[in-house]
Scaffold this active site. Structure first.
Site, PDB file in Angstrom:
ATOM      1  N   HIS A  61     121.844  48.107 -55.652  1.00 52.24           N
ATOM      2  CA  HIS A  61     122.901  47.359 -54.929  1.00 52.24           C
ATOM      3  C   HIS A  61     122.183  46.119 -54.060  1.00 52.24           C
ATOM      4  CE1 HIS A  61     122.644  47.826 -50.472  1.00 52.24           C
ATOM      5  NE2 HIS A  61     122.002  48.913 -50.761  1.00 52.24           N
ATOM      6  N   CYS A  62     123.102  44.990 -53.807  1.00 55.05           N
ATOM      7  CA  CYS A  62     122.497  43.981 -52.922  1.00 55.05           C
ATOM      8  C   CYS A  62     123.637  43.611 -52.086  1.00 55.05           C
ATOM      9  CB  CYS A  62     122.217  42.749 -53.986  1.00 55.05           C
ATOM     10  SG  CYS A  62     123.423  42.173 -54.928  1.00 55.05           S
ATOM     11  N   LYS A  63     123.917  42.354 -51.948  1.00 52.29           N
ATOM     12  CA  LYS A  63     124.807  41.905 -50.922  1.00 52.29           C
ATOM     13  C   LYS A  63     126.383  41.870 -51.701  1.00 52.29           C
ATOM     14  CE  LYS A  63     126.327  38.167 -47.925  1.00 52.29           C
ATOM     15  NZ  LYS A  63     125.985  36.839 -47.105  1.00 52.29           N
TER      16      LYS A  63
END
Length: 105
Positions: A61-63
């Site tokens: 995941h990221c933002k």
């Protein structure tokens, strides 16, 4: 590319399912707020590839899902990974759905 939403991820966490959670945001983003994944910034993924198992489920995941989607796509097409899930909406979706108290940069 396979994906998982935040509700499914929370269910995995609550059930004790074995998987690895990897956060590909930059260190300052991770320090501001995280959901207990391993921090491997996108630019360090290839140098730290040994930390990304090919034999168990891995959620990246990221933002908001863009960077993690790129990482998943690269690892699948270039390195043959087939066990990766991109977190739909990233940590912003987590904040909006699961834990509004988490800080996101």
């Amino acid at each position: 590319m396979k994906s998982i939403n935040v509700t499914e991820l929370k269910s995995w966490m609550d059930s004790g399912k074995q998987f690895k959670l990897i956060d590909v945001r930059e260190p300052l983003e991770y320090q501001t707020g995280h959901i207990n994944g391993v921090s491997i910034p996108m630019g360090e993924v290839l140098q730290r590839i040994s930390e990304i198992p090919a034999d168990e489920d891995v959620v990246i995941h990221c933002k908001s899902g863009g960077r993690s989607g790129s990482v998943c796509n690269y690892l699948e097409t270039e390195l043959g990974y087939s066990n990766l899930y991109n977190l739909e909406g990233g940590i912003m979706a987590w904040k909006n759905t699961i834990d509004p108290s988490i800080d996101v940069l």
